[in-house]
Write a protein that holds these residues in place. Structure first.
Motif, mmCIF file in Angstrom:
data_model
loop_
_atom_site.group_PDB
_atom_site.id
_atom_site.type_symbol
_atom_site.label_atom_id
_atom_site.label_comp_id
_atom_site.label_asym_id
_atom_site.label_seq_id
_atom_site.Cartn_x
_atom_site.Cartn_y
_atom_site.Cartn_z
ATOM 1 N N TRP A 31 0.870 -1.176 0.000
ATOM 2 C CA TRP A 31 0.000 0.000 0.000
ATOM 3 C C TRP A 31 0.907 1.226 0.000
ATOM 4 N N PRO A 32 0.763 2.135 -0.989
ATOM 5 C CA PRO A 32 1.728 3.246 -1.127
ATOM 6 C C PRO A 32 1.754 4.167 0.089
ATOM 7 N N PHE A 33 2.947 4.624 0.414
ATOM 8 C CA PHE A 33 3.199 5.364 1.655
ATOM 9 C C PHE A 33 4.288 6.404 1.383
ATOM 10 N N ARG A 34 4.063 7.630 1.808
ATOM 11 C CA ARG A 34 5.061 8.706 1.730
ATOM 12 C C ARG A 34 5.705 8.829 0.356
ATOM 13 N N GLY A 35 4.864 8.963 -0.665
ATOM 14 C CA GLY A 35 5.355 9.238 -2.008
ATOM 15 C C GLY A 35 5.828 8.036 -2.798
ATOM 16 N N GLU A 36 5.647 6.821 -2.282
ATOM 17 C CA GLU A 36 6.042 5.628 -3.032
ATOM 18 C C GLU A 36 5.203 5.501 -4.305
ATOM 19 N N PRO A 37 5.720 4.835 -5.342
ATOM 20 C CA PRO A 37 4.928 4.631 -6.556
ATOM 21 C C PRO A 37 3.614 3.912 -6.237
ATOM 22 N N ASP A 38 2.516 4.461 -6.719
ATOM 23 C CA ASP A 38 1.201 3.876 -6.477
ATOM 24 C C ASP A 38 0.899 2.892 -7.602
ATOM 25 N N LEU A 39 0.969 1.608 -7.298
ATOM 26 C CA LEU A 39 0.779 0.559 -8.296
ATOM 27 C C LEU A 39 -0.522 -0.206 -8.095
ATOM 28 N N ARG A 40 -1.475 0.413 -7.419
ATOM 29 C CA ARG A 40 -2.736 -0.282 -7.173
ATOM 30 C C ARG A 40 -3.506 -0.540 -8.469
ATOM 31 N N GLY A 41 -3.380 0.364 -9.446
ATOM 32 C CA GLY A 41 -4.010 0.127 -10.737
ATOM 33 C C GLY A 41 -3.404 -1.080 -11.440
ATOM 34 N N PHE A 42 -2.092 -1.192 -11.365
ATOM 35 C CA PHE A 42 -1.403 -2.360 -11.919
ATOM 36 C C PHE A 42 -1.886 -3.633 -11.234
ATOM 37 N N ALA A 43 -2.042 -3.586 -9.904
ATOM 38 C CA ALA A 43 -2.497 -4.752 -9.153
ATOM 39 C C ALA A 43 -3.897 -5.166 -9.582
ATOM 40 N N ALA A 44 -4.774 -4.180 -9.804
ATOM 41 C CA ALA A 44 -6.137 -4.489 -10.233
ATOM 42 C C ALA A 44 -6.138 -5.191 -11.595
ATOM 43 N N GLU A 45 -5.281 -4.743 -12.497
ATOM 44 C CA GLU A 45 -5.179 -5.392 -13.813
ATOM 45 C C GLU A 45 -4.622 -6.808 -13.674
ATOM 46 N N PHE A 46 -3.628 -6.968 -12.823
ATOM 47 C CA PHE A 46 -3.040 -8.289 -12.589
ATOM 48 C C PHE A 46 -4.115 -9.251 -12.100
ATOM 49 N N HIS A 47 -4.956 -8.798 -11.183
ATOM 50 C CA HIS A 47 -6.037 -9.618 -10.637
ATOM 51 C C HIS A 47 -7.083 -9.909 -11.707
ATOM 52 N N ALA A 48 -7.443 -8.910 -12.497
ATOM 53 C CA ALA A 48 -8.449 -9.093 -13.540
ATOM 54 C C ALA A 48 -7.992 -10.084 -14.598
ATOM 55 N N ASP A 49 -6.692 -10.199 -14.787
ATOM 56 C CA ASP A 49 -6.134 -11.110 -15.789
ATOM 57 C C ASP A 49 -5.860 -12.506 -15.240
ATOM 58 N N GLY A 50 -6.364 -12.797 -14.039
ATOM 59 C CA GLY A 50 -6.277 -14.154 -13.515
ATOM 60 C C GLY A 50 -5.255 -14.377 -12.428
ATOM 61 N N GLY A 51 -4.551 -13.321 -12.006
ATOM 62 C CA GLY A 51 -3.580 -13.465 -10.934
ATOM 63 C C GLY A 51 -4.213 -13.277 -9.563
ATOM 64 N N SER A 52 -3.515 -13.703 -8.532
ATOM 65 C CA SER A 52 -3.945 -13.490 -7.149
ATOM 66 C C SER A 52 -3.036 -12.450 -6.516
ATOM 67 N N LEU A 53 -3.539 -11.796 -5.472
ATOM 68 C CA LEU A 53 -2.803 -10.707 -4.840
ATOM 69 C C LEU A 53 -2.637 -10.953 -3.343
ATOM 70 N N ALA A 54 -1.652 -10.290 -2.779
ATOM 71 C CA ALA A 54 -1.435 -10.318 -1.333
ATOM 72 C C ALA A 54 -0.851 -8.985 -0.911
ATOM 73 N N TRP A 69 -5.405 -10.539 -0.713
ATOM 74 C CA TRP A 69 -5.987 -9.212 -0.932
ATOM 75 C C TRP A 69 -6.610 -9.161 -2.312
ATOM 76 N N ARG A 70 -7.754 -8.487 -2.416
ATOM 77 C CA ARG A 70 -8.417 -8.283 -3.697
ATOM 78 C C ARG A 70 -8.836 -6.838 -3.813
ATOM 79 N N PRO A 71 -8.860 -6.286 -5.017
ATOM 80 C CA PRO A 71 -9.336 -4.906 -5.195
ATOM 81 C C PRO A 71 -10.724 -4.732 -4.596
ATOM 82 N N ARG A 72 -10.926 -3.607 -3.957
ATOM 83 C CA ARG A 72 -12.191 -3.229 -3.311
ATOM 84 C C ARG A 72 -12.482 -4.017 -2.041
#
Length: 223
Positions: free
Chosen positions: A90-113, A129-132
């Motif tokens: 989860w992005p913190f103090r200016g780290e790259p926000d890759l939550r959109g990338f994670a959502a695409e990864f999940h939508a394409d059949g991957g699992s998240l944590a 972890w899953r989006p939303r």
């Protein structure tokens, strides 16, 4: 998610130890030499503050654009998501926000944590972890999944405060990721992500430091 001490930087930072500039980039202080280890830790603290302040000075729009380019390079590097579990942060103090990338990864059949700090000086636990998904506040108020059985990721993406050409990662100082990687039964693919201008000559790696497999920035793959 930021792994380690997560303290807000102050207005200034300590001067590096007087001999640090004399050390070679590949130097690693012997763990048996307390003074050398203390000097490296003091240098890291100063460098950590400098790099966090530097990235927070970049506009949110520019950071978002760089995060988008990082995501593009990650897709090229990781490949097909189906059947694979990816641990993000989860992005913190200016780290790259890759939550959109994670959502695409999940939508394409991957699992998240997401990694979760359970206690100080202990390995992280990865939770499904899953989006939303409804999250709860964890350590440093960073959102984490509700308590659930731990999962084992195939790919771990770790944010960096700084990094060197050997893919060693300067984090927040608590050593959570190093402990976690050392404790896993099998090593996943470990990718550090950060901005290109977070590159430094060396982090002065110690015996406990574990290098990433490589680093990905908005400019591409390093290492």
């Amino acid at each position: 998610m930021a792994d380690e001490e997560h303290r807000s930087p102050g207005a200034g930072y300590a001067s590096p130890p007087c001999f640090m500039h004399e050390l070679q980039p590949g130097y690693a202080a012997a763990e048996a030499d307390p003074q050398a280890v203390a000097d490296v830790m003091r240098w890291r603290k100063a460098e950590r503050q400098r790099l966090i302040e530097k990235r927070l000075a970049v506009s949110a729009d520019e950071r978002a654009a760089m995060a988008g380019r990082i995501a593009e390079h990650l897709w090229q590097t990781i490949g097909e998501p189906a059947g694979r579990r990816l641990s993000l942060y989860w992005p913190f103090r200016g780290e790259p926000d890759l939550r959109g990338f994670a959502a695409e990864f999940h939508a394409d059949g991957g699992s998240l944590a997401l990694p979760v700090v359970i206690e100080k000086a202990a390995p992280l636990v990865f939770r499904d972890w899953r989006p939303r998904m409804k999250l709860e506040k964890g350590v440093w108020n960073i959102p984490v999944p509700p308590e659930a059985p731990a999962v084992v990721p195939d790919i771990v993406i770790a944010p960096v405060v700084g990094f060197d050409a050997r893919s060693y990662r300067l984090g927040y100082g608590g050593g959570f990721f190093d402990r976690t990687l050392a404790a896993l039964p099998a090593r996943p693919l470990v990718i550090g992500v950060g901005y290109a201008d977070a590159a430094i000559a060396t982090i002065y790696p110690q015996a406990h430091d574990i290098a990433m497999d490589f680093i990905v920035t908005e400019d591409g793959r390093v290492g």
